[in-house]
Write a protein that holds these residues in place. Structure first.
Motif, PDB file in Angstrom:
ATOM      1  N   LEU A  68      61.651  60.415 -36.014  1.00 50.48           N
ATOM      2  CA  LEU A  68      60.277  60.433 -36.491  1.00 50.48           C
ATOM      3  C   LEU A  68      59.382  61.365 -35.819  1.00 50.48           C
ATOM      4  O   LEU A  68      58.290  62.043 -36.494  1.00 50.48           O
ATOM      5  N   LEU A  69      59.302  61.607 -34.640  1.00 49.81           N
ATOM      6  CA  LEU A  69      58.770  62.835 -34.024  1.00 49.81           C
ATOM      7  C   LEU A  69      58.785  64.202 -34.840  1.00 49.81           C
ATOM      8  O   LEU A  69      58.138  64.950 -34.789  1.00 49.81           O
ATOM      9  N   LYS A  70      60.206  64.504 -35.024  1.00 51.37           N
ATOM     10  CA  LYS A  70      60.563  65.706 -35.701  1.00 51.37           C
ATOM     11  C   LYS A  70      59.658  65.794 -37.011  1.00 51.37           C
ATOM     12  O   LYS A  70      59.157  66.580 -37.493  1.00 51.37           O
ATOM     13  N   MET A  71      59.648  64.471 -37.741  1.00 49.57           N
ATOM     14  CA  MET A  71      58.880  64.587 -39.016  1.00 49.57           C
ATOM     15  C   MET A  71      57.469  64.761 -38.796  1.00 49.57           C
ATOM     16  O   MET A  71      56.895  65.677 -39.575  1.00 49.57           O
ATOM     17  N   LYS A  72      57.042  63.988 -37.762  1.00 48.52           N
ATOM     18  CA  LYS A  72      55.621  64.407 -37.489  1.00 48.52           C
ATOM     19  C   LYS A  72      55.364  65.876 -37.044  1.00 48.52           C
ATOM     20  O   LYS A  72      54.211  66.366 -37.623  1.00 48.52           O
ATOM     21  N   ALA A 592      63.759  72.973 -33.448  1.00 43.61           N
ATOM     22  CA  ALA A 592      63.229  71.836 -33.370  1.00 43.61           C
ATOM     23  C   ALA A 592      62.206  71.450 -32.372  1.00 43.61           C
ATOM     24  O   ALA A 592      62.905  71.532 -30.981  1.00 43.61           O
ATOM     25  N   VAL A 593      60.893  71.306 -32.342  1.00 46.52           N
ATOM     26  CA  VAL A 593      60.038  71.040 -31.243  1.00 46.52           C
ATOM     27  C   VAL A 593      59.284  69.669 -31.777  1.00 46.52           C
ATOM     28  O   VAL A 593      58.858  69.401 -32.913  1.00 46.52           O
ATOM     29  N   VAL A 594      59.152  68.787 -30.690  1.00 48.77           N
ATOM     30  CA  VAL A 594      58.454  67.531 -30.844  1.00 48.77           C
ATOM     31  C   VAL A 594      57.557  67.515 -29.837  1.00 48.77           C
ATOM     32  O   VAL A 594      57.620  67.874 -28.540  1.00 48.77           O
TER      33      VAL A 594
END
Length: 794
Positions: A68-72, A592-594
């Motif tokens: 979910l944090l990746k999506m955000k 990927a960065v969150v």
């Protein structure tokens, strides 16, 4: 010869209808959601949502939060998910919301991280699930499912009550994340039943400011009861194997004002039925829930969707007038194993398409195992713009040029449009479509005539719009006291750095960036790598070489300081923006960065991962137990993690048994090719053994087995248990090691079975030449290890 491209923006339309729809937010919420006839508002401000589909029941619950944090971080502001009935109640009376089915926990995680949630509650979902998500036992009981048949409605009432109980207290009135609820899916001719389902859901206690329904195929909706949502895909698995690229997909790479797509779901409704007239466009805004983030692969038709296809589709819809970008799928997944049957759509259940048993990767921006794909970066570039200026873009009307394509097979006329408020706007160009490349357009310039402001002509000299180019250029964009009259680079976002407001722009490959500044708003300009020329009330900056050092520094007439940073196209697609180490910052990373409170996490398969930051934190981010090198990268500071060596990527794959002859093709529903029977998979597949190293088994998180293979279908087993599968489409096959039963793998290893494909099989696989690809074989195998780094303040 210069090709004239002219567009006249009409006078702004009358204000949109308001208060005419029966949608109401919970009383007293600080940011009430409302719907006008042309856009949505939140807290009284135009609101441009970006929603992405992620099916919680197709993904391990232990990994939901990070995904979910990746999506955000990818710019998604609302998470949509089908609530798939058969996943929860395969056995009548035993409704499960445990483990990977924990709907409430998923919704709570959305709320924790500031994401809106949109449950799509069905009861029929489709989603390439067995029976469209309806349990087998329900179909035995109800003679007429998806109607007001009492034998159908009574179980639906019980199901809705169970869903409502899970979501109790998560509505907007309690500070919860639920902004919309979708009723049913793709039901084109039962408006009365849709109204009944909404009533049943409300009686069960479900509530949201927006109630929605899919609206493609000329759907008949029950008046103003449901907000119509649209879709559009770059490719389709549900058409015939030999049907070519469908016109219903081709149309989405043109700028039009037609919202409907008659192709979606057409395999499940009579072709002679197209519902009713489209919903009136003056009563409902143009909102989408299913722009194709990828595409599933069926047995008979196995499309490939590239990042450029997804990016062009999304950008075109914004130019057409969309005010809600909703993607299906944004995150792939895996079908759960059924207790009684497999749970995929198949000929065996009367559906016209055979789908893989397990994989539902969908070629999505975030894959079945959380893989970050190029399409994720492509869409994030657009979403950063919407996060910054969506409130400005949403009320702008889409305007088409005088000269536009003559039809869907016109490849020679440039495709472009403008969204404008009468004085300013954005110019959109799409010169890409799948399968059939579009030609370059030499000697191109644009003139946009505004009703309430002088015309703009750009660039300063005609350019060639390259084949494959897609971009959005600003027209009279105000940035912290500076007016950017126009630019031949796409605005991305702003950030405060070194006492300046820095506007980041993305160059377009093949087009030299130019910036035209309103001279009245400029006191001085410094462009170290470019030329500054006064031209007729403008200050023209040209000759800038895009990159991390391409910062044009402007002192505005009102005393503010602005930087215009022009990144090259590739670097621009690595930009993230988020709260990092106490301030809003840009982070450049192709991985990927969150952003998670005080911590930023980087997920990277690189041997020595690196990322760049603007503005730089006071001290280098700290990675526990690991040294971080620091270096300048233009106006950014680049940090490189000196990581321990990665394990050997080589994978020994042992051929245990060669393949037999390809099985004779068989057909099923509508004469389409069917998946070969299991007896052929047992008898005729090539079989391989993969021995997994102990160091990977002891730390399987983030480890993928990546296989390059040929043939028809492939399946992976641990013992006799199917753990992964794929139909051949030319893509690599990834298998997540942490999804496997580790102790069983340690004891029994991993088996791969690959079936050859008959030469005369009625199967469409794009991009293949000759027949060598039909032979069963694993051609290459490697381990891909993605490591996670927690980056804390220095």
């Amino acid at each position: 010869m210069v090709t004239p491209h002219r567009l006249r923006v009409p006078a702004p339309s009358a204000p949109p209808l308001t208060g005419h729809l029966p949608f109401a937010d919970a009383p007293g919420v600080p940011d009430p959601i409302e719907v006008t006839g042309r856009w949505l508002t939140r807290a009284g401000r135009p609101w441009f949502p970006v929603s992405g589909e992620f099916h919680y029941s197709r993904y391990p619950a232990r990994e939901w939060e990070e995904e979910l944090l990746k999506m955000k971080a990818g710019g998604v502001s609302a998470v949509a998910s089908y609530v798939i009935w058969i996943h929860h109640e395969e056995i009548e009376g035993r409704i499960r919301f445990d483990g990977d089915r924990d709907l409430r926990r998923f919704a709570e995680l959305c709320a924790r991280h500031g994401l809106d949630f949109i449950p799509r509650i069905g009861p029929w979902c489709h989603a390439e699930v067995r029976n469209g998500g309806l349990p087998d036992w329900l179909l035995v009981r109800a003679r007429e499912p998806r109607t007001d048949d009492p034998a159908y409605l009574e179980p639906v009432r019980v199901w809705f009550a169970a869903v409502a109980e899970q979501l109790r207290g998560l509505g907007r009135g309690h500070g919860g994340p639920i902004v919309a609820i979708q009723i049913e899916n793709e039901l084109y001719d039962q408006p009365g039943h849709l109204r009944t389902l909404k009533r049943l859901a409300q009686e069960a206690g479900l509530d949201a400011p927006l109630w929605t329904s899919t609206a493609w195929g000329g759907v008949q909706l029950p008046g103003d009861e449901l907000l119509p949502l649209y879709g559009g895909y770059p490719e389709a698995f549900w058409t015939e194997a030999d049907g070519g690229w469908p016109d219903t997909c081709r149309k989405h790479f043109f700028f039009t004002h037609e919202r409907d797509d008659e192709g979606i779901g057409a395999d499940l409704r009579p072709t002679a039925v197209r519902g009713s007239d489209p919903a009136p466009t003056d009563r409902f805004p143009w909102a989408t829930c299913e722009l194709g983030g990828g595409m599933a692969v069926a047995y008979h038709r196995r499309p490939r969707v590239e990042a450029a296809d997804v990016g062009a589709l999304g950008l075109t819809k914004i130019g057409c007038g969309s005010v809600w970008q909703g993607y299906y799928m944004f995150h792939g997944g895996t079908n759960p194993p059924g207790e009684l049957t497999t749970l995929q759509e198949s000929h065996a259940t009367g559906y016209p398409n055979d789908l893989p048993v397990l994989t539902y990767d969908f070629q999505a921006p975030l894959g079945e195992y959380g893989q970050v794909r190029p399409s994720y970066h492509e869409l994030r570039l657009q979403h950063l713009l919407l996060a910054w200026l969506g409130h400005r873009i949403a009320p702008m009307e889409s305007v088409l040029p005088e000269r536009r394509p003559a039809g869907q097979h016109d490849r020679d006329t440039l495709r472009w449009a403008v969204r404008s408020d009468g004085t300013s706007g954005f110019l959109f160009v799409t010169n890409h479509q799948p399968h059939e490349p579009l030609p370059g357009h030499p000697d191109t310039a644009f003139t946009v005539d505004f009703p309430d402001a002088p015309s703009l002509t750009l660039p300063s000299a005609p350019v060639t719009v390259p084949s494959g180019a897609c971009f959005c250029w600003p027209l009279r964009l105000d940035v912290a006291g500076l007016r950017l009259e126009w630019a031949t680079a796409q605005p991305v976002c702003t950030v405060e750095a070194d006492g300046r407001t820095v506007l980041v722009l993305a160059a377009t490959d093949g087009i030299a960036p130019e910036l035209a500044l309103d001279a009245d708003t400029v006191a001085s300009v410094a462009a170290p790598s470019g030329e500054v020329t006064p031209v007729a009330g403008q200050v023209l900056v040209s000759g800038v070489r895009p990159g991390t050092d391409a910062l044009v520094e402007v002192d505005a007439a009102d005393g503010s300081r602005v930087g215009l940073l022009v990144l090259d196209a590739a670097t621009a697609r690595t930009v993230y923006r988020g709260d990092a180490w106490g301030a809003e910052r840009l982070v450049l990373s192709g991985d990927a960065v969150v952003f998670d409170g005080a911590e930023v996490r980087l997920h990277s398969p690189a041997a020595e991962p690196s990322f760049a930051v603007l503005p730089s934190p006071d001290a280098a981010p700290v990675v526990a137990g690991t040294r971080v090198r620091t270096a300048a990268d233009g106006v950014f500071t680049r940090y490189t993690i000196e990581a321990a060596p990665l394990p050997d990527a080589a994978v020994p794959v042992t051929l245990v048994r060669p393949a037999g002859p390809a099985p004779q093709p068989v057909t099923g529903v509508r004469g389409r090719a069917s998946v070969p029977a299991d007896k052929y998979v047992e008898a005729l597949t090539a079989e391989y053994r993969v021995d997994v190293p102990e160091d990977l088994l002891s730390a399987p998180a983030g480890v993928l087995l990546r296989l390059r293979w040929t043939g028809d279908l492939a399946r992976a087993y641990v013992g006799d248990v199917l753990v992964a599968d794929q139909f051949y489409s030319g893509r690599d096959w990834d298998i997540g090691l942490d999804r496997l039963p580790v102790e069983e793998v340690r004891a029994r290893g991993l088996r791969l079975k690959v079936l050859p494909l008959a030469v005369d099989a009625a199967v469409h696989v794009p991009g293949q030449a000759g027949d060598d690809w039909r032979a069963a074989g694993v051609r290459h195998a490697e381990w891909v290890v993605t490591r996670s780094w927690a980056l804390r303040p220095g």
